[in-house]
Enzyme design. Structure first.
Site, short mmCIF file in Angstrom:
data_model
loop_
_atom_site.label_atom_id
_atom_site.label_comp_id
_atom_site.label_asym_id
_atom_site.label_seq_id
_atom_site.Cartn_x
_atom_site.Cartn_y
_atom_site.Cartn_z
N GLU A 178 0.72 -1.28 0.09
CA GLU A 178 -0.17 0.15 -0.04
C GLU A 178 1.09 1.30 0.08
O GLU A 178 1.21 1.81 1.14
CB GLU A 178 -0.76 0.13 1.27
CG GLU A 178 -1.70 1.23 1.17
CD GLU A 178 -2.94 1.44 2.41
OE1 GLU A 178 -2.58 0.32 3.18
OE2 GLU A 178 -3.45 2.44 2.43
N LYS A 220 -2.59 -1.97 -3.15
CA LYS A 220 -3.56 -1.17 -2.54
C LYS A 220 -3.11 0.49 -2.90
O LYS A 220 -2.34 0.97 -1.98
CB LYS A 220 -3.65 -1.53 -1.08
CG LYS A 220 -4.72 -0.58 -0.29
CD LYS A 220 -5.18 -1.15 0.95
CE LYS A 220 -5.97 -0.14 1.81
NZ LYS A 220 -7.00 -0.64 2.92
#
Ligand code: 13P
Length: 341
Positions: A178, A220
């Site tokens: 992420e 992500k």
């Protein structure tokens, strides 16, 4: 490392019509959320709240492929003694764990951050795997501003993300990678596009250098979106078109799936953006949600810390989960929101 198994888990995390519930707020962050609904944040109230979500049958079994937990939660039991991890598994969802330890100031780079948590990570991953975690999350934070991000911030954060991802795969855990470019500034969508492109390119370069198997991870990212303080807010179609273009340019097709963060978008905005992207179609990876705030704001409000509101909280959660599940297939419409209201 068993890559076939990692790939299977990664594909399940982005299965059609399903996405991830990010319920991994640190103790400090969940206190802020509880403050907003005037609920005292204690070990028990945090447990009760999360138990409410994980026991929401419809949402969990039909729309939530996996749940990201925080360290406290993964070791907690429900009121009746069942481990919360088991509730998630019983609903047919996959337990995951946030393993980063938050951000720290980056030396020599005023205003920029680097994510901590690599020390002893291999040992921690082993324990989490024994407890049932099959995927993990590490969030790097990149801000946009005057003269930032620097190459230094992008480099050290990408390096740490890849170190974390390699350690996860060695522990038979799928890493959610992420790199979040914040949407808090006054920048326009094109500047967000350009910064996110630099960040993603660097992240995939580091992942390759550190021999991370792309088939066994989930990305992500943020969307390409206008900063919150930008006077000109790009419409839904532009966000969708630019985000898809950006991801196609930067994310190899070997990656099984992409699950967005909501990053401060409103519930409905986050759903509308995801839906518009899936309507474009012809994507080489699954494209779904890994939302925190955009899935939880409504149930938090409906619950407000009262046991008599548990059913209402679960209904609110199921509704948002269903809306996002439809968006993950490009089948959401705003009329469905009105019908529910
Ligand atoms: P938001 O969807 O609230 O941005 O949270 C997702 C998340 O897990 C951030 O790390």
């Amino acid at each position: 490392m068993n890559l076939t198994e990692l790939n299977k888990v990664a594909l399940a995390m982005v299965a059609p019509g399903k996405g991830i519930l990010a319920a991994d707020e640190s103790t400090g962050t969940i206190k802020k959320r509880f403050d907003a609904i005037k609920v005292e944040s204690t070990e028990d109230s945090r447990r009760d709240y999360r138990e409410m979500l994980f026991r929401a049958k419809e949402a969990m079994s039909q729309y939530i492929s996996g749940v990201i937990l925080y360290d406290e939660t993964i070791w907690q039991n429900a009121k009746d003694g069942t481990p919360l991890v088991k509730l998630i598994e019983q609903a047919g969802s996959i337990p995951g764990i946030k393993v980063d330890e938050g951000t720290q100031a980056l030396p020599q780079c005023p205003g920029e951050l680097v994510t901590a948590g690599l020390d002893k990570l291999a040992e921690r991953l082993k324990k989490y795997h024994e407890r049932g975690a099959r995927f993990a999350k590490w969030r790097a934070v990149i801000d946009i501003g005057h003269g930032i991000p620097t190459m230094t911030a992008i480099h050290v954060n990408a390096h740490a993300l890849a170190r974390y991802a390699a350690l996860c795969q060695a522990a038979q855990i799928v890493p959610i990678v992420e790199p979040e470019v914040l949407m808090d500034g006054d920048n326009d969508i094109d500047r967000c596009y350009e910064v996110t492109q630099r960040v993603l390119n660097k992240v995939f370069q580091e992942l390759r250098v550190q021999r991370v198997a792309l088939e066994g991870m989930v990305l992500k990212p943020n969307m390409a979106i206008s900063g919150k303080k930008c006077p000109k807010q790009a419409p839904v179609e532009e966000v969708a078109e630019k985000t898809v273009r950006l991801l196609k340019a930067c994310v190899p097709a070997a990656v099984p799936g992409i699950a967005f963060l909501s990053g401060g978008q409103s519930d409905e905005q986050a759903t509308a953006h995801l839906d518009a992207m899936n309507r474009i179609g012809h994507l080489p990876w699954g494209l779904t949600f890994s939302y925190g705030r955009a899935l939880q704001a409504a149930p938090q409000k409906a619950w407000s810390g009262k046991s008599e509101n548990v059913a209402a909280g679960q209904r609110a959660f199921s509704h948002r989960a269903r809306m996002n599940g439809l968006a993950a297939k490009g089948e959401w419409t705003s009329e469905l929101e009105k019908k529910a209201a």
